[in-house]
Design a protein around this motif. Structure first.
Motif, mmCIF file in Angstrom:
data_model
loop_
_atom_site.group_PDB
_atom_site.id
_atom_site.type_symbol
_atom_site.label_atom_id
_atom_site.label_comp_id
_atom_site.label_asym_id
_atom_site.label_seq_id
_atom_site.Cartn_x
_atom_site.Cartn_y
_atom_site.Cartn_z
ATOM 1 N N LEU A 296 -5.376 -9.693 -10.068
ATOM 2 C CA LEU A 296 -4.927 -10.848 -9.281
ATOM 3 C C LEU A 296 -5.784 -11.041 -8.033
ATOM 4 C CD1 LEU A 296 -1.043 -10.417 -9.547
ATOM 5 C CD2 LEU A 296 -2.488 -12.063 -10.757
ATOM 6 N N ILE A 297 -6.154 -9.946 -7.407
ATOM 7 C CA ILE A 297 -7.015 -10.041 -6.222
ATOM 8 C C ILE A 297 -8.374 -10.612 -6.595
ATOM 9 C CG2 ILE A 297 -8.195 -8.705 -4.444
ATOM 10 C CD1 ILE A 297 -5.835 -6.795 -4.445
ATOM 11 N N VAL B 290 -3.268 -4.567 -12.833
ATOM 12 C CA VAL B 290 -2.828 -5.960 -12.765
ATOM 13 C C VAL B 290 -3.000 -6.509 -11.350
ATOM 14 C CG1 VAL B 290 -0.863 -7.516 -13.039
ATOM 15 C CG2 VAL B 290 -1.223 -5.649 -14.668
ATOM 16 N N SER B 291 -2.606 -5.737 -10.360
ATOM 17 C CA SER B 291 -2.757 -6.181 -8.974
ATOM 18 C C SER B 291 -4.232 -6.387 -8.619
ATOM 19 C CB SER B 291 -2.132 -5.163 -8.026
ATOM 20 O OG SER B 291 -0.748 -5.033 -8.281
ATOM 21 N N ALA B 292 -5.079 -5.488 -9.084
ATOM 22 C CA ALA B 292 -6.511 -5.643 -8.827
ATOM 23 C C ALA B 292 -7.051 -6.908 -9.496
ATOM 24 C CB ALA B 292 -7.271 -4.418 -9.330
ATOM 25 N N ILE C 242 -7.346 0.000 -5.687
ATOM 26 C CA ILE C 242 -6.141 -0.622 -6.246
ATOM 27 C C ILE C 242 -6.179 -0.601 -7.771
ATOM 28 C CG2 ILE C 242 -4.859 -2.792 -6.434
ATOM 29 C CD1 ILE C 242 -5.650 -3.415 -3.594
ATOM 30 N N ASP D 79 -3.159 0.302 -9.936
ATOM 31 C CA ASP D 79 -2.480 -0.811 -10.609
ATOM 32 C C ASP D 79 -3.536 -1.832 -11.008
ATOM 33 O OD1 ASP D 79 -0.881 -2.811 -11.553
ATOM 34 O OD2 ASP D 79 0.413 -2.932 -9.801
#
Length: 231
Positions: free
Chosen positions: A169-170, A165-167, A159, A163
Motif C-alpha cells: 500500500l505504501i 500488504v502494508s508495504a 515494513i 507485513d
C-alpha cells in the motif's frame, strides 16, 4: 539553479557543498536507523502490552525501553548536530558562490562593461537577495530531501519484512508524492521569477536615483528626489 532537486553545478563550483552533502547523507542514514529503532521499540512495547498483559512490568520491558531511549537520544543529537553544521556549511557555500559570481562579473575576459551595465539590476539582485535564499535551501531542503530518499526505501523494506500488504500500500501511494511536488515546484518557480523581476526593477530604479543625486543637488532639487524615494 536548475529544475532538479539538487543542481550538480553547485557541487562542481563549491568544494564546501560536496563536503556538506557527504556529511548530510551520513547524518540522514544515522537518523533513519534511529527512527526505525524508535518505531520498533514502540511497536514492540504496545504489542506485548496488548497481546501479553503479563509482560506489563517495567523489568519485562526494560530492553525495549533502553532501545527506545537510546534511539531517541541518538536521533536528537544527530538532528541537532546536523542543523548546526548545515547553517555553517550554508554560509560557506554561499560565500564561495558569491566570490565566483563576483569574479565572473569583474573579469574583463568574461564580462564586458556594456553587458555588465545592461545586467546590473539582475546581477545586484542575485548577489544580495538571490544568493541569501540558498541558506534555507541548503540548511532545510537538502537535508529533508536526503532523509526522504534514505528513510523511505529502508522503512519500506523493514515494513515488508513484517507485513507485505502494508508495504504494498505504501508503494502504491508513493507516486502521488512527486506529482504534488511537481505542481508545487511549478507554482514556486513562477512566483520566484515574478519576485526576481520585481526586485530587479526596484533596484534598477533605486540605482538610477542614486546615480542622479549629484545632478539633482546641482539643480537644487534634492528635496524633491527624497520625497520621491519615500513615496
Amino acid at each position: 539553479m536548475s529544475a532538479g532537486p539538487l543542481d550538480p553545478r553547485l557541487l562542481r563550483r563549491s568544494p564546501a557543498a560536496r563536503r556538506y552533502i557527504g556529511v548530510t547523507v551520513l547524518a540522514g542514514l544515522v537518523t533513519t536507523l534511529a527512527v526505525i529503532a524508535v518505531a520498533f521499540a514502540v511497536a514492540s512495547i504496545l504489542a506485548e502490552l496488548v497481546a501479553e498483559p503479563l509482560r506489563c512490568s517495567f523489568d519485562a520491558q526494560t530492553p525495549h525501553l533502553l532501545l527506545l531511549v537510546g534511539a531517541v537520544i541518538v536521533q536528537t543529537l544527530t538532528v541537532y548536530a546536523g542543523q548546526r553544521y548545515a547553517q555553517r556549511a550554508a554560509q560557506t557555500v554561499i560565500g564561495q558562490v558569491r566570490d565566483d559570481v563576483l569574479g565572473a562579473l569583474t573579469d574583463p575576459a568574461r564580462t564586458d562593461m556594456r553587458s555588465l551595465v545592461a545586467r546590473r539590476s539582475r546581477a545586484s539582485t542575485v548577489l544580495l537577495a538571490g544568493l541569501d535564499d540558498l541558506g534555507p535551501y541548503l540548511s532545510a531542503y537538502v537535508p529533508s530531501l536526503i532523509l526522504a530518499v534514505t528513510l523511505t526505501p529502508i522503512v519500506i523494506v523493514v515494513i515488508a519484512a513484517v507485513d507485505l500488504v502494508s508495504a504494498g500500500l505504501i508503494v502504491l501511494t508513493i507516486p502521488l508524492i512527486p506529482i504534488f511536488g511537481i505542481l508545487i515546484g511549478l507554482m514556486t518557480r513562477d512566483r520566484t521569477q515574478a519576485k526576481l523581476d520585481a526586485t530587479a526593477r526596484q533596484q534598477s530604479m533605486l540605482l538610477d536615483l542614486i546615480a542622479g543625486i549629484p545632478t539633482l543637488r546641482a539643480l537644487h532639487r534634492a528635496q524633491g528626489a527624497a520625497a520621491q524615494v519615500k513615496d
